[in-house]
Design an enzyme around this catalytic site. Structure first.
Site, PDB file in Angstrom:
ATOM      1  N   HIS A 242      39.451  33.889  50.224  1.00 56.60           N
ATOM      2  CA  HIS A 242      38.211  33.661  50.970  1.00 56.60           C
ATOM      3  C   HIS A 242      37.003  33.815  50.059  1.00 56.60           C
ATOM      4  O   HIS A 242      36.024  33.063  50.161  1.00 56.60           O
ATOM      5  CB  HIS A 242      38.108  34.639  52.151  1.00 56.60           C
ATOM      6  CG  HIS A 242      38.815  34.166  53.374  1.00 56.60           C
ATOM      7  ND1 HIS A 242      40.127  34.464  53.639  1.00 56.60           N
ATOM      8  CD2 HIS A 242      38.395  33.390  54.405  1.00 56.60           C
ATOM      9  CE1 HIS A 242      40.484  33.904  54.790  1.00 56.60           C
ATOM     10  NE2 HIS A 242      39.449  33.252  55.276  1.00 56.60           N
TER      11      HIS A 242
ATOM     12  N   HIS B  57      45.484  30.322  52.401  1.00 53.00           N
ATOM     13  CA  HIS B  57      46.837  30.305  51.864  1.00 53.00           C
ATOM     14  C   HIS B  57      47.763  29.820  52.962  1.00 53.00           C
ATOM     15  O   HIS B  57      47.340  29.616  54.109  1.00 53.00           O
ATOM     16  CB  HIS B  57      47.273  31.708  51.415  1.00 53.00           C
ATOM     17  CG  HIS B  57      47.055  32.767  52.454  1.00 53.00           C
ATOM     18  ND1 HIS B  57      47.785  32.821  53.629  1.00 53.00           N
ATOM     19  CD2 HIS B  57      46.159  33.778  52.528  1.00 53.00           C
ATOM     20  CE1 HIS B  57      47.351  33.824  54.375  1.00 53.00           C
ATOM     21  NE2 HIS B  57      46.359  34.432  53.740  1.00 53.00           N
TER      22      HIS B  57
ATOM     23  N   LYS C  50      46.381  35.678  48.520  1.00 49.46           N
ATOM     24  CA  LYS C  50      46.073  36.693  49.526  1.00 49.46           C
ATOM     25  C   LYS C  50      44.747  36.372  50.205  1.00 49.46           C
ATOM     26  O   LYS C  50      43.942  35.570  49.714  1.00 49.46           O
ATOM     27  CB  LYS C  50      46.023  38.071  48.874  1.00 49.46           C
ATOM     28  CG  LYS C  50      47.388  38.620  48.450  1.00 49.46           C
ATOM     29  CD  LYS C  50      48.234  38.977  49.668  1.00 49.46           C
ATOM     30  CE  LYS C  50      49.470  39.775  49.306  1.00 49.46           C
ATOM     31  NZ  LYS C  50      50.225  40.200  50.485  1.00 49.46           N
ATOM     32  N   THR C  51      44.472  37.065  51.313  1.00 44.99           N
ATOM     33  CA  THR C  51      43.354  36.716  52.187  1.00 44.99           C
ATOM     34  C   THR C  51      41.989  36.943  51.548  1.00 44.99           C
ATOM     35  O   THR C  51      41.190  36.008  51.413  1.00 44.99           O
ATOM     36  CB  THR C  51      43.458  37.514  53.498  1.00 44.99           C
ATOM     37  OG1 THR C  51      44.661  37.137  54.165  1.00 44.99           O
ATOM     38  CG2 THR C  51      42.269  37.241  54.413  1.00 44.99           C
ATOM     39  N   PHE C  52      41.685  38.171  51.185  1.00 42.56           N
ATOM     40  CA  PHE C  52      40.356  38.456  50.666  1.00 42.56           C
ATOM     41  C   PHE C  52      40.074  37.717  49.357  1.00 42.56           C
ATOM     42  O   PHE C  52      39.002  37.127  49.192  1.00 42.56           O
ATOM     43  CB  PHE C  52      40.164  39.972  50.497  1.00 42.56           C
ATOM     44  CG  PHE C  52      39.537  40.641  51.695  1.00 42.56           C
ATOM     45  CD1 PHE C  52      39.950  40.335  52.977  1.00 42.56           C
ATOM     46  CD2 PHE C  52      38.541  41.596  51.534  1.00 42.56           C
ATOM     47  CE1 PHE C  52      39.382  40.949  54.088  1.00 42.56           C
ATOM     48  CE2 PHE C  52      37.953  42.213  52.639  1.00 42.56           C
ATOM     49  CZ  PHE C  52      38.372  41.895  53.911  1.00 42.56           C
TER      50      PHE C  52
END
Length: 422
Positions: free
Chosen positions: A92, A259, A87-89
């Site tokens: 990152h 991702h 996932k994004t958060f």
């Protein structure tokens, strides 16, 4: 220095209206004018970390990215395996802390913390996400840099506009999805138009265009291909801006994604309500992977209903998750985690899946569709290096090395990236 921009609801394809919004005039930035040699002292070495959210490595083969391909051919390349969840958060934050999500505390884009009962961390609620408690299980590299006297500038990155461990970047802008890709490039370039002793030595740049298109239209769509071309043009503009300022020869670029993206459809949905009675559980999140906790007194019944393999997915008690996920020890992880087969999604009546979407991520990080991009280019980078596939935690020690930051404890391995260094 904080630059205030209008806030939207978070990173990466949160709503179609936000994704397609026309940039407001206040966020349209003209190309900054480079300083002349009379105005500029000796260049300060600069490391720029660029994220192209949702960029699959095989996108480089679609003929839309001449700038990225040229940077890869004259620099180093590799394939990043995201941390779980893809996932994004979480990813990152893994890249800039060197810690997997279970260790850095950002265990999902949506999460709860027992120390903040009643609060839900979501991308759209900055009244919650600005609380340092969510971020301080890790130390982003810009925080270590600032604490060590190295100036930083963050043109968007999860957590970069919040105070963490009592520190912020020297220059940053709160996330605004309406700011165009060119506008983001131009703003970062404008931050370099200062005397050399005030110029940042580490900076970030974030693009969500590819992820947004991938979610809405799917990874194979011509509209996603157009998004690839748009971001590639923005990177070309950034490189040209560095050249105009005489900074290209002293700038190392590290370009990553968090991702990949897999195709999905509305015909591939798994109803959690049909697997376990909704009144027995608290569902924290749904989607490509789901997180649930039994309500008190229902533990045995809920585990009996959920744990194990089922059509198009599998559920585990968090303490029994596969070891390779490195996930489940953090108290923010719900008691039961369900992971869908690629292309499938979990939903409930209260938390339905997004209908009409073309792509998603959050599947098994080892699935080829979840693979992430890695390119490095600059004076410290060995041309022609191919690093193969490696864990994204190892980007952190590379960033620390390039920017002169003394790293904090992390899970990366410099050996994964040594071949990229001259």
């Amino acid at each position: 220095m904080r630059l205030t921009l209008p806030l939207l609801s978070g990173f990466a394809a949160l709503a179609l209206a936000a994704c397609t919004a026309t940039p407001a005039p206040s966020t349209t930035i003209s190309t900054p004018v480079a300083q002349t040699s009379e105005d500029t002292a000796a260049p300060v070495a600069l490391t720029v970390l660029v994220s192209i959210d949702g960029f699959r490595p095989d996108y480089l083969q679609r003929g839309e990215t001449p700038t990225l391909n040229a940077l890869a051919e004259s620099g180093a390349r590799g394939v990043l395996q995201p941390s779980f969840p893809s996932k994004t958060f979480p990813n990152h934050y893994t890249v800039v802390t060197g810690l997997t999500p279970d260790k850095n505390g950002i265990v999902n884009n949506t999460m709860e913390d027992p120390r903040r009962p009643g609060q839900v961390f979501t991308l759209s609620d900055t009244s919650v996400t600005s609380d340092p408690i969510w971020w301080e299980e890790g130390t982003p590299i810009w925080i270590s840099a600032e604490q060590q006297g190295i100036r930083t500038a963050t043109m968007f990155w999860p957590g970069s506009d919040f105070e963490i461990h009592g520190t912020r970047p020297s220059t940053f802008a709160p996330f605004d999805q309406r700011l165009t890709d060119f506008g983001r490039v131009d703003m970062l370039l404008s931050w370099l138009d200062v005397p050399a002793d005030e110029r940042p030595q580490f900076a970030t740049l974030y693009f969500d265009t590819v992820d947004t298109a991938g979610h809405i239209y799917g990874p194979g769509s011509p509209k996603t291909a157009s998004a690839l071309a748009q971001v590639d043009a923005a990177l070309a503009r950034f490189v040209a801006g560095l050249d105009a300022r005489g900074l290209r020869d002293t700038t190392n670029l590290v370009i990553v994604s968090d991702h990949g993206m897999a195709p999905i459809s509305d015909e591939q949905l798994i109803s959690l309500d049909e697997m376990v009675a909704p009144e027995l559980v608290h569902t924290v999140w749904t989607g490509t992977f789901a997180g649930l906790s039994p309500l008190p007194g229902n533990e045995a019944e809920v585990e009996a209903a959920l744990v194990g393999t089922h059509p198009h997915g599998e559920c585990w008690a968090k303490e029994n998750l596969p070891e390779r996920f490195a996930y489940g020890a953090n108290p923010r992880v719900p008691d039961i985690i369900c992971l869908a087969e690629s292309g499938w999604r979990y939903e409930t009546a209260e938390k339905p899946a997004w209908r009409g979407a073309g792509g998603d991520h959050g599947f098994d990080p080892a699935h080829p569709d979840m693979a992430a991009l890695f390119i490095a280019n600059g004076p410290a980078i060995q041309a022609g290096a191919d690093l193969g596939t490696f864990q994204n935690t190892s980007v952190y020690p590379l960033l620390a090395h390039l920017s002169g930051v003394e790293p904090v404890q992390h899970e990366g391995d410099i050996a994964d990236v040594e071949a990229a260094l001259r």
